[in-house]
Design an enzyme around this catalytic site. Structure first.
Site, short mmCIF file in Angstrom:
data_model
loop_
_atom_site.label_atom_id
_atom_site.label_comp_id
_atom_site.label_asym_id
_atom_site.label_seq_id
_atom_site.Cartn_x
_atom_site.Cartn_y
_atom_site.Cartn_z
N ARG A 54 -3.13 15.03 -87.41
CA ARG A 54 -1.77 14.49 -87.44
C ARG A 54 -1.56 13.62 -86.20
O ARG A 54 -2.40 13.59 -85.31
CB ARG A 54 -0.72 15.63 -87.51
CG ARG A 54 -1.04 16.73 -86.51
CD ARG A 54 0.11 17.33 -85.86
NE ARG A 54 0.89 16.39 -85.12
CZ ARG A 54 0.57 15.93 -83.89
NH1 ARG A 54 -0.56 16.31 -83.27
NH2 ARG A 54 1.36 15.07 -83.27
N GLY A 55 -0.39 12.94 -86.17
CA GLY A 55 -0.16 11.98 -85.09
C GLY A 55 -0.61 10.62 -85.60
O GLY A 55 -1.71 10.48 -86.15
N ALA A 56 0.25 9.59 -85.41
CA ALA A 56 0.01 8.31 -86.06
C ALA A 56 -1.37 7.70 -85.77
O ALA A 56 -2.11 7.38 -86.72
CB ALA A 56 1.14 7.34 -85.68
N ARG A 96 0.06 10.13 -96.26
CA ARG A 96 1.36 10.32 -95.57
C ARG A 96 2.04 8.95 -95.52
O ARG A 96 1.37 7.94 -95.30
CB ARG A 96 1.18 10.90 -94.17
CG ARG A 96 0.79 12.38 -94.19
CD ARG A 96 0.88 13.01 -92.81
NE ARG A 96 2.24 13.35 -92.45
CZ ARG A 96 2.57 13.79 -91.23
NH1 ARG A 96 1.66 13.93 -90.29
NH2 ARG A 96 3.83 14.11 -90.95
N GLN A 205 5.06 21.18 -83.21
CA GLN A 205 4.05 20.37 -82.48
C GLN A 205 4.24 20.52 -80.97
O GLN A 205 3.27 20.44 -80.21
CB GLN A 205 4.21 18.87 -82.85
CG GLN A 205 3.71 18.48 -84.22
CD GLN A 205 4.81 18.54 -85.26
OE1 GLN A 205 5.80 19.27 -85.12
NE2 GLN A 205 4.66 17.80 -86.33
N ASP A 246 5.74 6.60 -84.66
CA ASP A 246 4.96 6.50 -85.89
C ASP A 246 5.01 5.11 -86.48
O ASP A 246 4.09 4.68 -87.19
CB ASP A 246 5.45 7.52 -86.91
CG ASP A 246 5.02 8.90 -86.49
OD1 ASP A 246 5.71 9.50 -85.64
OD2 ASP A 246 3.94 9.34 -86.93
N ASN A 256 10.10 8.01 -85.20
CA ASN A 256 9.27 9.07 -84.59
C ASN A 256 9.76 10.42 -85.11
O ASN A 256 10.68 10.50 -85.93
CB ASN A 256 9.35 8.98 -83.05
CG ASN A 256 8.32 9.87 -82.38
OD1 ASN A 256 7.15 9.85 -82.75
ND2 ASN A 256 8.72 10.67 -81.41
O1 MRU Z 1 4.22 14.84 -88.23
P1 MRU Z 1 3.33 14.45 -87.10
O2 MRU Z 1 2.93 15.60 -86.24
O3 MRU Z 1 2.15 13.62 -87.56
O4 MRU Z 1 4.23 13.49 -86.21
C1 MRU Z 1 3.70 12.94 -85.05
C2 MRU Z 1 4.70 12.21 -84.24
O5 MRU Z 1 5.83 12.05 -84.62
C3 MRU Z 1 4.19 11.59 -82.96
O6 MRU Z 1 5.21 11.54 -82.01
C4 MRU Z 1 3.71 10.17 -83.24
O7 MRU Z 1 2.83 10.14 -84.32
C5 MRU Z 1 3.05 9.56 -82.07
S1 MRU Z 1 1.50 10.31 -81.73
C6 MRU Z 1 0.74 9.42 -80.50
#
Ligand code: MRU
Length: 358
Positions: A54-56, A96, A205, A246, A256
């Site tokens: 996870r995370g963009a 996603r 998270q 994101d 985000n």
């Molecule tokens: O649902 P997630 O855990 O994938 O969401 C992640 C976030 O919102 C992060 O803040 C974003 O992706 C930046 S990660 C460098």
């Protein structure tokens, strides 16, 4: 600084080894560190939608490797491999909906494929491109960490406290993080008194991933419930809220993790600065404003259940997992191609024109 930052790298969550993708299963952290081996693009798509990864930026990197696995399998199967690859591309792209990096990485892979010479090996060239995407994300993290640090230094020369939300660290990127990269750099320079991590309901998270990462690095860290943020900003010496993104739209709106918007409003009210740190692969100039972006909604069980046990009453649930922070609440957007303060459409366009020069 670069060497100092590289020496401080500890956690990795994505590895490409022996022609397979290994992911550190983020659903289990920090209690268990389990690496999962993905051998097909279908397995990568499932890992993205189920949030093993996870995370963009991290899901962009994972999807790029997914397309390598797709090409290998489709070529081995024979027949119309390009049609098969297209189908796998669609499946990965749909894993996603919100993070821009997913489609950005997949399109960069397809673009490389389209520009190939007839004598090039398809799997080898895609593999090289996926590795390049991975490595360039790591480089971007290093550049952003240094730029974010300079911005902090402009306003403070002694240690102060920071607030972050969700996880924008090593677990969410190909390197050691966007928002957490800046915080790590500030810590190495003695500018961090304490980092407050919002727990980030409902997926946690913050409490499971960010708090773990920061503790591993020896950064003084305090976990707060998300609802503590306004109270904290009123008189606890928070100098910056620092978050990742994101997707960032053409006018500078920031999409985000849910809860970011209320942090930005609170920050403005309390005179706390608000910094967004994201690579240019997160910027989507085809979306004019935040309202153009699809905000993912996840299962009701995320709110109704706790540790696999139903605790909530039987009512309707609204569980959007991202929100839109309007550009006018943002003090700075830090990317690897430059920093803009008080973002607007014009500054965003200038920033992105510089990207093409890179
Ligand atoms: O649902 P997630 O855990 O994938 O969401 C992640 C976030 O919102 C992060 O803040 C974003 O992706 C930046 S990660 C460098």
């Amino acid at each position: 600084m670069r060497e100092q930052l590289l020496a401080a790298e500890r956690i990795t969550a994505i590895a490409w080894r022996d022609g397979a993708l290994y992911l550190l299963d983020q659903r289990l952290l920090p209690l268990e560190q389990l690496w999962v081996r993905c051998e097909s693009s279908g397995a990568v798509a499932a890992a993205i939608s189920q949030m093993l990864v996870r995370g963009a930026p991290a899901i962009g990197v994972a999807a790029a490797y997914g397309l390598v696995l797709s090409a290998r399998a489709r070529l081995q199967a024979g027949g119309d491999w390009q049609a098969g690859l297209q189908a796998d591309y669609q499946q990965l792209a749909a894993a996603r909906p919100t993070a821009a990096n997913l489609l950005w990485a997949l399109n960069r892979m397809l673009d490389r494929l389209q520009r190939r010479n007839p004598d090039e090996d398809v799997v080898a060239l895609l593999e090289a491109e996926a590795i390049a995407i991975h490595l360039s994300d790591r480089e971007a993290n290093l550049t952003m960490a240094q730029s974010g640090l300079e911005l902090i230094r402009k306003h403070q020369d002694s240690a102060q406290s920071f607030l972050t939300h969700c996880n924008a660290g090593a677990l969410a990127t190909g390197g050691f993080g966007t928002a957490l990269g800046v915080i790590r750099a500030a810590h190495l320079q003695g500018l961090v008194e304490r980092v407050y991590a919002g727990e980030t309901r409902p997926w946690l998270q913050g409490s499971r991933l960010t708090a773990w990462e920061l503790a591993e690095d020896g950064v003084p860290t305090t976990l707060i419930a998300d609802s503590t943020a306004a109270h904290l900003m009123r008189g606890h010496g928070i100098s910056w809220v620092i978050v990742g993104a994101d997707r960032i739209t053409a006018n500078g709106d920031v999409i985000n993790k849910i809860g970011t918007y209320q942090l930005a409003i609170n920050a403005m009210h309390h005179g706390v600065r608000f910094m967004v740190v994201a690579p240019s692969s997160t910027i989507d100039m085809t979306c004019e404003v935040g309202e153009d972006v699809v905000l993912e909604e996840r299962d009701a069980t995320e709110l109704l259940d706790f540790a696999g046990q139903r605790v909530g009453a039987r009512v309707e649930v609204f569980n959007p997992v991202f929100d839109v922070t309007p550009a006018d609440l943002v003090d700075a957007i830090v990317t690897e191609t430059g920093v803009i303060e008080r973002p607007d459409g014009e500054k965003m366009a200038q920033l992105m024109s510089r990207r093409h020069l890179h």
